[in-house]
Design a protein around this motif. Structure first.
Motif, PDB file in Angstrom:
ATOM      1  N   UNK A 104      -4.373   2.457  14.141  1.00  0.00           N
ATOM      2  CA  UNK A 104      -4.661   3.439  13.100  1.00  0.00           C
ATOM      3  C   UNK A 104      -3.372   4.070  12.584  1.00  0.00           C
ATOM      4  N   UNK A 105      -2.421   4.353  13.489  1.00  0.00           N
ATOM      5  CA  UNK A 105      -1.143   4.917  13.066  1.00  0.00           C
ATOM      6  C   UNK A 105      -0.397   3.954  12.144  1.00  0.00           C
ATOM      7  N   UNK A 106      -0.474   2.658  12.445  1.00  0.00           N
ATOM      8  CA  UNK A 106       0.169   1.659  11.592  1.00  0.00           C
ATOM      9  C   UNK A 106      -0.468   1.627  10.205  1.00  0.00           C
ATOM     10  N   UNK A 107      -1.780   1.692  10.146  1.00  0.00           N
ATOM     11  CA  UNK A 107      -2.491   1.677   8.861  1.00  0.00           C
ATOM     12  C   UNK A 107      -2.131   2.909   8.036  1.00  0.00           C
ATOM     13  N   UNK A 108      -2.072   4.060   8.677  1.00  0.00           N
ATOM     14  CA  UNK A 108      -1.751   5.294   7.962  1.00  0.00           C
ATOM     15  C   UNK A 108      -0.315   5.255   7.433  1.00  0.00           C
ATOM     16  N   UNK A 109       0.600   4.690   8.219  1.00  0.00           N
ATOM     17  CA  UNK A 109       1.995   4.614   7.795  1.00  0.00           C
ATOM     18  C   UNK A 109       2.191   3.774   6.552  1.00  0.00           C
ATOM     19  N   UNK A 110       1.309   2.814   6.309  1.00  0.00           N
ATOM     20  CA  UNK A 110       1.432   1.931   5.152  1.00  0.00           C
ATOM     21  C   UNK A 110       0.863   2.531   3.877  1.00  0.00           C
ATOM     22  N   UNK A 111       0.283   3.729   3.950  1.00  0.00           N
ATOM     23  CA  UNK A 111      -0.256   4.381   2.752  1.00  0.00           C
ATOM     24  C   UNK A 111       0.906   4.880   1.900  1.00  0.00           C
ATOM     25  N   UNK A 112       1.066   4.394   0.662  1.00  0.00           N
ATOM     26  CA  UNK A 112       2.170   4.869  -0.189  1.00  0.00           C
ATOM     27  C   UNK A 112       1.933   6.298  -0.655  1.00  0.00           C
ATOM     28  N   UNK A 113       2.993   7.094  -0.626  1.00  0.00           N
ATOM     29  CA  UNK A 113       2.913   8.513  -0.984  1.00  0.00           C
ATOM     30  C   UNK A 113       3.622   8.771  -2.313  1.00  0.00           C
ATOM     31  N   UNK A 114       3.031   9.607  -3.123  1.00  0.00           N
ATOM     32  CA  UNK A 114       3.594   9.962  -4.428  1.00  0.00           C
ATOM     33  C   UNK A 114       4.501  11.180  -4.261  1.00  0.00           C
TER      34      UNK A 114
END
Length: 368
Positions: A104-114
């Motif tokens: 889950x931490x890996x998936x969250x880290x891949x979320x691009x942030x504006x």
């Protein structure tokens, strides 16, 4: 299209089993009695950058008049060295979903942030203290529950209901991330609060009784450390294709349609009366260079396939805070910094070499 696009000196030959003339030839001594030394004014005259397509998330442009090493340097810098902000540290307080903490931490880290990375400093590995100048804090607190009227609604339907109809927060998405301002961040980002660029990215699925509670720290980084810091989804280029008809051996009228089907749609036009074929230069860049035409004996010698060595068609998709049209300028800034660093190092090395006292062997060689 440029008037000298058909200059054979700029062409890479595409043949049935090989390619030819792949190396640059614009250097001193390649052509007799020609001065091909570096000239800034000539380089400026040849250099062209033209935007062909621009959308909210992608750009396609032509970069003309540079060597492949320069074009590839821009591509690699775009992928690996333009900085962005991404979630690096995940502190899990509660996770009763079926997804393990690490996944889950890996998936969250891949979320691009504006988030504009220019407002932040790089956080070094030895720097443990998080500040409002190097860290963004997000919270993820989601609990799945049943909707109060879900049982009555389910009894009235024969088909199996969708989870969203009977549960609250059955899907955890990137839109559930909430930003917690630290220090002066509330003032700095008052007009544009930090958030994911896409709020519909599914992170996990929950059922009643399951919950997620965690604190997320985002820091500044570059793509060569991890792909989550890469500002682009894709950054590619290809050489402009050319289809050159042979005037001495025209395509036989009875094979005109077969010839047309050997290329991408719209590249070859056929005269409805004479059945003569011609190349549509406006659609030429859509050609894939499949070499299908080189398989047919009856079409042998009718056409030559080429690519223009210094004509690069770039396609870039932005996945971060940068507008697509700002990505190339950002890569140019980084390349200039690299050149400046090399120049400073070379000048320092020259000073050290010239300042060293001559040894006995050097004196003897100089006298000789």
């Amino acid at each position: 299209m440029q008037s000298d696009i058909y200059n054979p000196r700029r062409h890479v030959g595409i043949h049935a089993e090989h390619i030819s003339n792949v190396s640059s030839n614009d250097f001193p001594g390649h052509y007799p009695d020609e001065d091909n030394s570096w000239n800034l004014d000539l380089f400026r005259k040849k250099l062209q950058v033209k935007v062909n397509k621009l959308s909210q998330r992608s750009i396609q442009f032509d970069l003309v008049g540079v060597d492949a090493s320069i074009a590839n340097a821009f591509r690699r810098i775009l992928i690996a060295e333009v900085p962005t902000i991404a979630i690096e540290h995940v502190y899990v307080w509660d996770n009763t979903s079926v997804i393990q903490d690490e996944v889950l931490a890996q998936r969250i880290g891949l979320v691009p942030l504006n988030v504009d990375p220019s407002y932040f400093e790089f956080k070094s590995a030895s720097q443990e203290q998080a500040t409002d100048r190097n860290t963004l804090v997000f919270r993820l607190d989601v609990t799945c529950t049943r909707k109060p009227k879900a049982a009555a609604a389910r009894g009235a339907k024969k088909a199996e209901p969708e989870p969203e109809e009977i549960y609250n927060h059955s899907l955890v998405t990137s839109g559930d991330l909430t930003w917690e301002p630290q220090g002066e961040q509330n003032e700095v980002f008052a007009s544009n609060p930090p958030r994911p660029t896409n709020e519909n990215i599914v992170l996990a699925k929950l059922r009643p009784g399951q919950a997620l509670s965690m604190e997320l720290h985002a820091i500044k980084g570059v793509g060569k450390e991890h792909a989550k810091w890469s500002p682009v989804a894709t950054a590619t280029y290809r050489l402009l294709p050319l289809v050159i008809l042979n005037p001495e051996k025209p395509v036989p009228p009875q094979h005109a349609e077969k010839f047309q089907k050997c290329f991408s749609p719209g590249v070859i036009d056929i005269d409805p009366v004479t059945k003569a074929v011609s190349v549509n230069e406006e659609n030429l860049r859509n050609e894939t260079m499949s070499r299908e035409v080189l398989r047919h004996k009856e079409l042998e010698g009718c056409v030559a396939l080429r690519r223009v060595r210094d004509f690069f068609i770039f396609h870039i998709e932005s996945e971060g805070p940068y507008a697509p049209e700002n990505l190339l300028p950002e890569s140019i800034k980084i390349l200039k910094q690299k050149i400046s660093t090399i120049r400073s190092a070379a000048e320092q090395l020259q000073v050290e070499i010239e300042g060293e006292p001559a040894v006995e062997g050097d004196v003897e060689m100089a006298e000789a």
